[in-house]
Enzyme design. Structure first.
Site, short mmCIF file in Angstrom:
data_model
loop_
_atom_site.label_atom_id
_atom_site.label_comp_id
_atom_site.label_asym_id
_atom_site.label_seq_id
_atom_site.Cartn_x
_atom_site.Cartn_y
_atom_site.Cartn_z
N GLN A 1 -5.39 -2.46 9.34
CA GLN A 1 -4.87 -3.45 8.68
C GLN A 1 -5.73 -4.77 9.49
OE1 GLN A 1 -3.52 -3.83 5.53
NE2 GLN A 1 -3.80 -6.25 5.77
N ASP B 1 -11.47 1.41 3.08
CA ASP B 1 -11.73 -0.11 2.98
C ASP B 1 -13.21 -0.35 2.51
OD1 ASP B 1 -9.50 -1.76 2.98
OD2 ASP B 1 -9.26 -1.68 5.20
N LYS C 1 0.78 -1.18 0.04
CA LYS C 1 0.15 0.06 -0.13
C LYS C 1 0.87 1.22 0.16
CE LYS C 1 -3.66 -2.87 2.05
NZ LYS C 1 -4.33 -3.16 3.18
#
Ligand code: GUN
Length: 271
Positions: free
Chosen positions: A84, A107, A40
């Site tokens: 995460q 997300d 990322k």
């Protein structure tokens, strides 16, 4: 596509006075998570998005993590917040995801974004499902009218990708590891999406000639220790009309969609 985003982002300092800012929080030292987070960070660099990675030990308390998120929610120069997953067992993942401001949830995991997707309202779409549809479009696969089978019913991949396929007028069957006669169900698929997380779960006898196979799995092959998907790639590749490799297939497209979601969250605030 990243090059186009980079061009777009390069115009932002003059138009808006700054570039988008994505904050990634990584708790603990899981090697797979570390690798995703590095990916990322690299993508942000390529696209020109500012990236901050906050590293915290696995011993962090839920409250400490909630406090960090509250600070980021309040910061007008933070556009995207990504925690995460997975988190350590003592932290309630749902409580953490709920704490992220919907407008910064790059997300697309927040319940308000999930609900909006199912209600066909504007929302941030989770990166992997969005990336799968993008890959089908880029491969020139017509979705409308097709029989799609999704193996896996997670909130992160299986359910949202099924919804997106349905919205594109595919006829969708959602199944799972305990589906009765799964092989027969899969053989009916013109588009087969596999997101179950088991190495070589889908064998050649489960796939008909010409099927489009999207493999979302990221597993370690128990024999070789190498990364592998959920489908037996070598056996199925000759039958499939399109098949995504692991690594290198869905994963990079997921990250591209994360960059796109970050830009969208940034732009939504500039109005
Ligand atoms: N862990 C594995 N995939 C993902 C993802 O897309 N987002 C987050 N936050 N964690 C993950």
């Amino acid at each position: 596509m990243k090059a186009e985003m980079a061009e777009q982002v390069a115009t932002f300092p003059q138009k808006y006075g700054r570039v988008p800012h994505l904050v990634v929080i990584l708790v603990g030292e899981d090697p797979a998570s570390q690798s995703y987070v590095r990916g990322k960070g690299k993508a942000c660099e390529v696209v020109g998005i500012k990236n901050t990675t906050i590293l915290k030990p696995a011993s962090i308390t839920e409250q400490e993590l909630l406090d960090i998120i509250a600070g980021l929610n309040a910061d007008p120069e933070v556009d995207g917040i990504l925690v995460q997953l997975p988190l350590p067992d003592h932290i309630n993942e749902a409580r953490i995801i709920n704490a992220i401001d919907k407008s910064k949830d790059v997300d697309g995991f927040h319940p308000l974004n999930v609900a909006a997707l199912w209600m066909k309202e504007p929302c941030t779409v989770a990166c992997t499902p969005k990336g799968i549809i993008r890959m089908l479009d880029e491969a020139g696969v017509e979705i409308k009218g097709k029989r799609a089978v999704v193996i896996g019913r997670s909130q992160i991949v299986g359910l949202p990708v099924a919804k997106l396929l349905l919205d594109r007028n595919a006829t969708v069957t959602i199944c799972h590891s305990r589906t009765k006669d799964l092989a027969a169900v899969c053989r009916e698929a013109e588009i087969l999406v596999v997101a179950i997380g088991r190495p070589k779960f889908v064998t050649a006898d489960m796939v008909s000639d010409g099927t489009v196979v999207i493999d979302v799995g990221v597993n370690r092959d128990p024999e070789t220790g190498k990364l592998c998907g959920d489908v037996d790639f070598d056996a199925i590749e000759p039958k499939a009309s399109v098949i995504t490799p692991v690594p290198g297939g869905v994963g990079p497209m997921t990250i591209t969609c994360l960059m796109e979601n970050t830009i969208e969250c940034f732009l939504a605030k500039q109005k």
